[in-house]
Design a protein around this motif. Structure first.
Motif, PDB file in Angstrom:
ATOM      1  N   HIS A   1       0.832  -1.207   0.000  1.00  0.00           N
ATOM      2  CA  HIS A   1       0.000   0.000   0.000  1.00  0.00           C
ATOM      3  C   HIS A   1       0.864   1.253   0.000  1.00  0.00           C
ATOM      4  O   HIS A   1       0.635   2.201  -0.765  1.00  0.00           O
ATOM      5  N   HIS A   2       1.866   1.282   0.866  1.00  0.00           N
ATOM      6  CA  HIS A   2       2.748   2.442   0.988  1.00  0.00           C
ATOM      7  C   HIS A   2       3.457   2.738  -0.339  1.00  0.00           C
ATOM      8  O   HIS A   2       3.548   3.898  -0.771  1.00  0.00           O
ATOM      9  N   LEU A   3       3.947   1.695  -0.993  1.00  0.00           N
ATOM     10  CA  LEU A   3       4.687   1.877  -2.244  1.00  0.00           C
ATOM     11  C   LEU A   3       3.778   2.327  -3.384  1.00  0.00           C
ATOM     12  O   LEU A   3       4.257   2.875  -4.376  1.00  0.00           O
ATOM     13  N   HIS A   4       2.491   2.113  -3.256  1.00  0.00           N
ATOM     14  CA  HIS A   4       1.552   2.592  -4.262  1.00  0.00           C
ATOM     15  C   HIS A   4       1.167   4.053  -4.039  1.00  0.00           C
ATOM     16  O   HIS A   4       0.554   4.665  -4.927  1.00  0.00           O
ATOM     17  N   GLY A   5       1.450   4.593  -2.860  1.00  0.00           N
ATOM     18  CA  GLY A   5       0.974   5.933  -2.560  1.00  0.00           C
ATOM     19  C   GLY A   5      -0.540   5.930  -2.424  1.00  0.00           C
ATOM     20  O   GLY A   5      -1.144   4.957  -1.959  1.00  0.00           O
ATOM     21  N   GLY A   6      -1.177   7.028  -2.824  1.00  0.00           N
ATOM     22  CA  GLY A   6      -2.627   7.133  -2.692  1.00  0.00           C
ATOM     23  C   GLY A   6      -3.387   6.098  -3.492  1.00  0.00           C
ATOM     24  O   GLY A   6      -4.488   5.692  -3.115  1.00  0.00           O
ATOM     25  N   LEU A   7      -2.820   5.625  -4.593  1.00  0.00           N
ATOM     26  CA  LEU A   7      -3.484   4.625  -5.419  1.00  0.00           C
ATOM     27  C   LEU A   7      -3.739   3.340  -4.640  1.00  0.00           C
ATOM     28  O   LEU A   7      -4.714   2.628  -4.896  1.00  0.00           O
ATOM     29  N   GLY A   8      -2.882   3.051  -3.674  1.00  0.00           N
ATOM     30  CA  GLY A   8      -2.985   1.789  -2.946  1.00  0.00           C
ATOM     31  C   GLY A   8      -4.239   1.641  -2.119  1.00  0.00           C
ATOM     32  O   GLY A   8      -4.636   0.521  -1.799  1.00  0.00           O
ATOM     33  N   VAL A   9      -4.868   2.750  -1.737  1.00  0.00           N
ATOM     34  CA  VAL A   9      -6.079   2.675  -0.926  1.00  0.00           C
ATOM     35  C   VAL A   9      -7.326   3.046  -1.719  1.00  0.00           C
ATOM     36  O   VAL A   9      -8.404   3.188  -1.148  1.00  0.00           O
ATOM     37  N   ASP A  10      -7.194   3.207  -3.009  1.00  0.00           N
ATOM     38  CA  ASP A  10      -8.330   3.508  -3.876  1.00  0.00           C
ATOM     39  C   ASP A  10      -9.150   2.232  -4.083  1.00  0.00           C
ATOM     40  O   ASP A  10      -8.616   1.204  -4.521  1.00  0.00           O
ATOM     41  N   VAL A  11     -10.455   2.283  -3.771  1.00  0.00           N
ATOM     42  CA  VAL A  11     -11.276   1.075  -3.856  1.00  0.00           C
ATOM     43  C   VAL A  11     -11.505   0.624  -5.295  1.00  0.00           C
ATOM     44  O   VAL A  11     -11.988  -0.497  -5.523  1.00  0.00           O
ATOM     45  N   THR A  12     -11.183   1.470  -6.265  1.00  0.00           N
ATOM     46  CA  THR A  12     -11.310   1.039  -7.657  1.00  0.00           C
ATOM     47  C   THR A  12     -10.060   0.308  -8.136  1.00  0.00           C
ATOM     48  O   THR A  12     -10.035  -0.194  -9.257  1.00  0.00           O
ATOM     49  N   TYR A  13      -9.042   0.234  -7.298  1.00  0.00           N
ATOM     50  CA  TYR A  13      -7.791  -0.477  -7.614  1.00  0.00           C
ATOM     51  C   TYR A  13      -7.774  -1.758  -6.788  1.00  0.00           C
ATOM     52  O   TYR A  13      -8.135  -1.748  -5.602  1.00  0.00           O
ATOM     53  N   PRO A  14      -7.367  -2.893  -7.346  1.00  0.00           N
ATOM     54  CA  PRO A  14      -7.576  -4.187  -6.674  1.00  0.00           C
ATOM     55  C   PRO A  14      -6.730  -4.461  -5.434  1.00  0.00           C
ATOM     56  O   PRO A  14      -7.005  -5.425  -4.729  1.00  0.00           O
ATOM     57  N   LEU A  15      -5.721  -3.645  -5.134  1.00  0.00           N
ATOM     58  CA  LEU A  15      -4.843  -3.977  -4.011  1.00  0.00           C
ATOM     59  C   LEU A  15      -5.600  -4.083  -2.698  1.00  0.00           C
ATOM     60  O   LEU A  15      -5.263  -4.918  -1.842  1.00  0.00           O
ATOM     61  N   HIS A  16      -6.633  -3.257  -2.516  1.00  0.00           N
ATOM     62  CA  HIS A  16      -7.350  -3.298  -1.246  1.00  0.00           C
ATOM     63  C   HIS A  16      -8.023  -4.654  -1.022  1.00  0.00           C
ATOM     64  O   HIS A  16      -8.201  -5.092   0.108  1.00  0.00           O
ATOM     65  N   ARG A  17      -8.389  -5.349  -2.119  1.00  0.00           N
ATOM     66  CA  ARG A  17      -9.022  -6.661  -1.976  1.00  0.00           C
ATOM     67  C   ARG A  17      -8.023  -7.700  -1.478  1.00  0.00           C
ATOM     68  O   ARG A  17      -8.382  -8.601  -0.710  1.00  0.00           O
TER      69      ARG A  17
END
Length: 373
Positions: free
Chosen positions: A330-346
């Protein structure tokens, strides 16, 4: 020792990966991706552990783990762990012919869900549950020690079970309970009298419930009430959770490495910065540790060896290392990492639910040290 996948497992991994890449819906928010589940069924992947006489492939935990790893790699919102590992595999291993015929064919076509209730308040996956099973024959004074364990009716369950996935949606719940002879597994209708089902929250949004049982009628799975089936159910569930978690962490690593390779800052790819390279290397080490310890545990279980210690070691690594590694992603993605439209949160949510299902890092360490055995 070669823990690599054999040809069958490799074929399953490849097919499952292709199906999920094409059909997995990354926007699913209710914890159930019906399209992906249906696609897995059409590809024959829900029939892997079904007996051959029921048009299944007659395979075991090793091949099922290959499927679950790919499900985790995509963080797919499908009930593969409860239906296939906790339910179908255990029924195939220990159910009677009548029980297998009644429950398993519709699992393969994706229309029937199964699940299991193996944890209790403050006691994840206990070897001796506080939930009890009593025979009505024993209560009436007509109990026959030689025949009671083979009775297919007349049992009642009392106790509380927590962290039961898909309990309201399941056709039957496999419940571990202590009997006068040991620990048994019982088939419970979640709609039966004496069953109270309470919804509880999950990180992924997948349905999960607490079951309160008050003299709820149930049927023994197979003929064993001495602990053999219960131990198999626990091992199947833990091994499946490990495979799913290993895949989820590997998927998070893949997403992050691709992001670092393609995202630029100050005119350079993020991956070329030393601090970034060090952090993603730590994630790689954690992912490989979880993968290798999981492979060792599942190999021992699949080959009929004592897998207790290997399962405990793999559980410790997953519950201890996976979530910190996912937070680094998450940290290495920056803000993108916590965006619910991006799959990392799943992936992160999946790992959180799996760590809780397995009891968490502290419980895993106690188990490994022998305090919970």
């Amino acid at each position: 020792m070669d823990f690599g996948q054999d040809e069958i497992a490799l074929a399953i991994s490849g097919l499952a990966g292709d199906v999920l890449r094409a059909e997995c819906d990354p926007t699913t928010g209710d914890g159930y991706d019906e399209r992906a589940w249906s696609a897995l069924s059409k590809a024959g992947l829900l029939s892997l552990v079904l007996p051959t006489d029921l048009d299944g492939d007659g395979l075991g935990i090793g091949e099922l783990a290959a499927l679950l790893t790919e499900v985790g790699r995509r963080a797919a919102a499908v009930p593969a762990l409860p239906t296939l590992a906790l339910g179908a595999l255990t029924v195939a291993q220990h159910g009677t012919a009548e029980q297998r015929d009644a429950l398993l064919p519709s699992v393969g076509d994706g229309t029937t869900l199964l699940t299991a209730a193996v944890s209790e308040p403050g006691a994840p996956l206990p070897a001796r549950p506080a939930t009890t099973a009593s025979s009505m024959l024993r209560r009436s004074g007509r109990y026959d020690d030689q025949n009671a364990s083979r009775s297919t009716s007349g049992w009642r369950l009392t106790g509380t079970k927590t962290s039961v996935p898909d309990a309201m949606q399941a056709h039957r719940v496999l419940v571990t309970a202590t009997t006068p002879d040991g620990v048994g597994v019982f088939l419970l209708d979640p709609q039966a009298e004496g069953v109270t089902v309470t919804s509880t929250p999950t990180s992924t949004g997948s349905p999960e419930h607490t079951l309160t049982l008050a003299d709820a009628p149930a049927e023994p799975l197979g003929t064993d009430t001495t602990g053999v089936a219960a131990a198999a159910l626990r091992n199947n569930g833990v091994a499946a959770a490990l495979a799913l978690g290993s895949g989820a962490l590997a998927g998070a690593l893949e997403l992050t490495t691709e992001h670092l390779r393609t995202r630029h800052q100050f005119g350079k790819p993020l991956a070329t910065f030393q601090a970034v390279a060090q952090q993603i290397a730590d994630v790689y080490i954690a992912a490989r540790t979880v993968e290798l310890s999981t492979a060792s545990a599942i190999w021992r279980l699949a080959t009929g060896r004592d897998a207790t210690e290997d399962i405990d070691v793999a559980t410790y690594w997953l519950t201890t290392e996976a979530l910190p590694a996912a937070r680094t992603c998450h940290h290495l993605h920056g803000g993108l990492g916590v965006d619910v439209t991006y799959p990392l949160h799943r992936h992160y949510a999946t790992l959180k639910d799996l760590a809780r299902f397995l009891g968490g890092a502290g419980h895993s360490l106690d188990t490994l040290a022998g305090k919970e055995r």
